[in-house]
Design a protein around this motif. Structure first.
Motif, PDB file in Angstrom:
ATOM      1  N   GLN A 154       0.803  -1.086   0.134  1.00 16.16           N
ATOM      2  CA  GLN A 154      -0.067  -0.439  -0.197  1.00 16.16           C
ATOM      3  C   GLN A 154       0.692   1.714  -0.125  1.00 16.16           C
ATOM      4  N   GLU A 155       2.079   0.806   0.417  1.00 18.35           N
ATOM      5  CA  GLU A 155       3.008   2.781   0.522  1.00 18.35           C
ATOM      6  C   GLU A 155       3.547   2.853  -0.834  1.00 18.35           C
ATOM      7  N   LEU A 156       3.189   1.793  -1.915  1.00 19.88           N
ATOM      8  CA  LEU A 156       4.096   1.821  -3.335  1.00 19.88           C
ATOM      9  C   LEU A 156       3.099   2.426  -4.282  1.00 19.88           C
ATOM     10  N   ALA A 157       3.376   3.436  -4.919  1.00 24.14           N
ATOM     11  CA  ALA A 157       2.607   4.821  -5.717  1.00 24.14           C
ATOM     12  C   ALA A 157       1.389   4.302  -6.604  1.00 24.14           C
ATOM     13  N   PHE A 158       2.616   2.979  -7.246  1.00 28.88           N
ATOM     14  CA  PHE A 158       1.718   2.500  -8.919  1.00 28.88           C
ATOM     15  C   PHE A 158       1.122   0.636  -8.546  1.00 28.88           C
ATOM     16  N   ALA A 159       0.519   0.188  -9.617  1.00 26.97           N
ATOM     17  CA  ALA A 159      -0.874  -1.357  -8.960  1.00 26.97           C
ATOM     18  C   ALA A 159       0.938  -2.087  -9.807  1.00 26.97           C
ATOM     19  N   SER A 160       1.440  -1.956 -10.583  1.00 26.31           N
ATOM     20  CA  SER A 160       2.207  -2.586 -11.133  1.00 26.31           C
ATOM     21  C   SER A 160       3.585  -2.887 -10.719  1.00 26.31           C
ATOM     22  N   GLY A 161       4.035  -1.543  -9.433  1.00 30.07           N
ATOM     23  CA  GLY A 161       4.874  -1.569  -8.302  1.00 30.07           C
ATOM     24  C   GLY A 161       4.703  -2.796  -7.424  1.00 30.07           C
ATOM     25  N   GLN A 162       3.477  -2.631  -6.944  1.00 33.08           N
ATOM     26  CA  GLN A 162       3.100  -3.452  -6.364  1.00 33.08           C
ATOM     27  C   GLN A 162       2.703  -4.771  -6.457  1.00 33.08           C
ATOM     28  N   HIS A 163       2.815  -5.025  -7.575  1.00 35.65           N
ATOM     29  CA  HIS A 163       2.924  -6.429  -8.199  1.00 35.65           C
ATOM     30  C   HIS A 163       4.444  -6.984  -7.963  1.00 35.65           C
ATOM     31  N   ALA A 164       4.749  -6.121  -8.307  1.00 35.58           N
ATOM     32  CA  ALA A 164       6.227  -6.100  -8.616  1.00 35.58           C
ATOM     33  C   ALA A 164       6.160  -6.862  -7.244  1.00 35.58           C
ATOM     34  N   PHE A 165       6.313  -5.987  -6.096  1.00 37.56           N
ATOM     35  CA  PHE A 165       6.778  -6.338  -4.911  1.00 37.56           C
ATOM     36  C   PHE A 165       6.555  -7.543  -4.422  1.00 37.56           C
ATOM     37  N   THR A 166       5.859  -7.395  -4.505  1.00 37.57           N
ATOM     38  CA  THR A 166       5.001  -8.759  -4.285  1.00 37.57           C
ATOM     39  C   THR A 166       5.323 -10.061  -5.217  1.00 37.57           C
ATOM     40  N   GLU A 167       6.071  -9.844  -6.179  1.00 38.06           N
ATOM     41  CA  GLU A 167       6.788 -11.116  -7.294  1.00 38.06           C
ATOM     42  C   GLU A 167       7.999 -11.026  -6.034  1.00 38.06           C
ATOM     43  N   PHE A 168       8.727  -9.796  -6.440  1.00 37.03           N
ATOM     44  CA  PHE A 168      10.179 -10.644  -5.529  1.00 37.03           C
ATOM     45  C   PHE A 168       9.937 -11.017  -4.059  1.00 37.03           C
ATOM     46  N   ILE A 169       9.454 -10.033  -3.773  1.00 39.80           N
ATOM     47  CA  ILE A 169       9.198 -10.930  -2.129  1.00 39.80           C
ATOM     48  C   ILE A 169       9.233 -12.546  -2.187  1.00 39.80           C
ATOM     49  N   ARG A 170       8.488 -12.646  -3.021  1.00 38.08           N
ATOM     50  CA  ARG A 170       7.639 -14.245  -2.990  1.00 38.08           C
ATOM     51  C   ARG A 170       9.259 -15.409  -3.237  1.00 38.08           C
ATOM     52  N   ARG A 171       9.807 -14.658  -4.072  1.00 35.05           N
ATOM     53  CA  ARG A 171      10.617 -15.051  -4.671  1.00 35.05           C
ATOM     54  C   ARG A 171      12.005 -15.257  -3.750  1.00 35.05           C
ATOM     55  N   ILE A 172      12.497 -13.807  -3.418  1.00 30.00           N
ATOM     56  CA  ILE A 172      13.157 -14.570  -2.323  1.00 30.00           C
ATOM     57  C   ILE A 172      13.247 -14.944  -0.892  1.00 30.00           C
ATOM     58  N   ASN A 173      12.258 -15.379  -0.524  1.00 34.71           N
ATOM     59  CA  ASN A 173      11.516 -16.094   0.511  1.00 34.71           C
ATOM     60  C   ASN A 173      11.338 -17.773  -0.219  1.00 34.71           C
TER      61      ASN A 173
END
Length: 173
Positions: A154-173
């Motif tokens: 929710q702190e991120l400006a755009f939907a694409s960044g929100q999706h990217a952040f979620t996917e990035f966290i999923r990949r590193i965990n």
């Protein structure tokens, strides 16, 4: 770009005669000029160093004051990689050589009453040490290094960044 609220003028004959022909196509009823409102290419860097992620605070609309990944639009005759290197130098005085493409997401970008569709490509950059950065105030208010675990989408400006952040966290965990 929406034909419902105002009359669109043709860029060739300057008459108020553009008629929407499809999702992204406009045609001039007078001179036949065809305008395609295509997707704009954008690039974003997911920069990490010691379990922290580099984010910037947007200095301009849309989403002024919200967090975003550093990056910007791809210029004519640039590759995604060239554009990201240029944007990081412009915004943060950060030279980079190594980046790894991760993924892309579509996005909507409302600028001065025109809704642009973008395709945002995300690249990972891993740093061994945090560099001294100089913020270019026109685009970015400030930069922040945040613990990856403390950031929410929710702190991120755009939907694409929100999706990217979620996917990035999923990949590193």
């Amino acid at each position: 770009m929406d034909n419902n609220d105002f009359t669109l003028h043709c860029v060739k004959c300057a008459q108020p005669s553009l008629i929407k022909q499809g999702e992204k196509t406009y045609e001039c009823a007078l001179c036949g000029f065809v305008y395609f409102h295509n997707v704009a290419a954008a690039v974003c860097a997911i920069i990490v160093c010691n379990q922290q992620m580099l984010l910037v605070e947007r200095a301009q609309q849309p989403s002024k004051g919200k967090l975003d990944f550093p990056g910007g639009f791809v210029d004519y005759n640039e590759s995604n990689e060239q554009a990201l290197k240029r944007e990081l130098l412009e915004e943060l005085q950060l030279p980079v050589n190594n980046m790894q493409y991760l993924f892309s997401y579509p996005n909507s970008y409302l600028y001065k009453d025109v809704l642009y569709s973008t395709l945002d490509s995300f690249f990972e950059i891993t740093l061994d040490t945090k560099p001294d950065l100089i913020v270019q105030q026109e685009e970015v208010s400030r930069y922040l290094w945040l613990d990856v675990s403390s950031l929410t989408t929710q702190e991120l400006a755009f939907a694409s960044g929100q999706h990217a952040f979620t996917e990035f966290i999923r990949r590193i965990n």
